[in-house]
Design a protein around this motif. Sequence first.
Motif, short mmCIF file in Angstrom:
data_model
loop_
_atom_site.label_atom_id
_atom_site.label_comp_id
_atom_site.label_asym_id
_atom_site.label_seq_id
_atom_site.Cartn_x
_atom_site.Cartn_y
_atom_site.Cartn_z
N PHE A 140 1.01 -1.17 0.03
CA PHE A 140 0.07 0.03 -0.01
C PHE A 140 0.90 1.26 -0.13
O PHE A 140 1.72 1.48 0.96
N VAL A 141 0.86 1.96 -0.88
CA VAL A 141 1.59 3.31 -1.37
C VAL A 141 1.08 4.67 -1.34
O VAL A 141 0.06 4.69 -1.91
N LYS A 142 1.77 5.32 -0.83
CA LYS A 142 1.34 6.65 -0.87
C LYS A 142 2.23 7.71 -2.22
O LYS A 142 3.34 7.43 -1.93
N MET A 143 1.55 8.32 -2.81
CA MET A 143 2.29 9.03 -3.85
C MET A 143 1.98 10.37 -4.27
O MET A 143 0.54 10.74 -3.84
N GLN A 144 2.76 11.17 -4.36
CA GLN A 144 2.58 12.49 -5.03
C GLN A 144 3.03 12.89 -6.14
O GLN A 144 4.16 12.58 -6.55
N ILE A 145 2.10 13.39 -6.95
CA ILE A 145 2.50 13.86 -8.27
C ILE A 145 2.72 15.24 -8.30
O ILE A 145 1.86 16.04 -7.90
N HIS A 146 4.12 15.58 -9.15
CA HIS A 146 4.38 16.92 -9.18
C HIS A 146 4.12 17.55 -10.57
O HIS A 146 4.36 18.46 -10.91
N THR A 147 3.67 16.59 -11.31
CA THR A 147 3.34 16.83 -12.78
C THR A 147 2.13 16.24 -13.21
O THR A 147 1.59 15.35 -12.33
N GLY A 148 1.16 16.58 -14.21
CA GLY A 148 -0.02 16.15 -14.33
C GLY A 148 -0.06 15.16 -15.61
O GLY A 148 -1.08 15.36 -16.68
N ARG A 149 0.91 14.29 -16.03
CA ARG A 149 0.67 13.45 -17.16
C ARG A 149 -0.43 12.62 -17.00
O ARG A 149 -0.68 11.99 -16.15
N THR A 150 -0.73 12.14 -18.39
CA THR A 150 -1.76 11.14 -18.46
C THR A 150 -1.17 9.81 -17.84
O THR A 150 -0.14 9.34 -18.26
N HIS A 151 -2.18 9.20 -17.14
CA HIS A 151 -1.59 7.97 -16.54
C HIS A 151 -0.02 7.96 -15.91
O HIS A 151 0.43 6.74 -15.63
#
Length: 240
Positions: A140-151
């Motif tokens: 179970f992983v927490k993720m933070q995206i700094h860019t908003g690329r498709t998929h």
Amino acid sequence: MRLEDHILLETPEFVIVSKPAGMLTLPDRHDNELSSLIAIMKKAYGQIFTVHRLDRDTSGIILFARTEAAHKYFSQLFESRDVQKYYLGLVHGELPEKKGSVNEPIMEHPVQKGKMVTNRRGKASLTDYEVVEEFGLYSFVKMQIHTGRTHQIRVHMKHLGHPIAVDELYGNGQPVLLSTIKKKFKLGKHTEEERPLLSRLALHAAMLVFKDPSGKEYCIEAPLPKDISAVLNQLRKSKL
């Protein structure tokens, strides 16, 4: 879908909704326009503006603007990456590094339409991740995206060799079954076939942190949906 059950916050400038899995944010060419989230929002609010979107099978938090000024403000906020976006997901296996970043550019697959790949010719893409719990078969992983690329998360997790569970495009697409988690699993007497615990992409947009046009900071969370919670409960039981 009862919209009132999914609204997390409503202000004169924006509305934050927890989208159920299986629903499109915006209608696609093949979809009945009335069943998309934006259509439901328009019916309830009249004028409403899309700022960002989630994949059909990803559940969780979406912000809609209610005025043209708010739409412009929030669109710029998302574009300039001044919004913190956190996701929770189940991935296959256990990651060797329990915390890290994937800094791999992403582009469209040269042959498969609708699929993305990591490629140095792609657009810059950055995902941070941290393992929250490990269960052997899954993490179970927490993720933070700094860019908003498709998929983006799906592509980056595949790049690490630990795709999101039940991902048909980037993983094996196999549903999560109780029989693979529980060692002494037995089907009920009158049950011919096992029903999956989870048969959709195991990814949830969990939290947004941002400032509104007046500078007030918000930290909004979308509770984990029942299907992912049920899998986690079974995984925790089997770990004991």
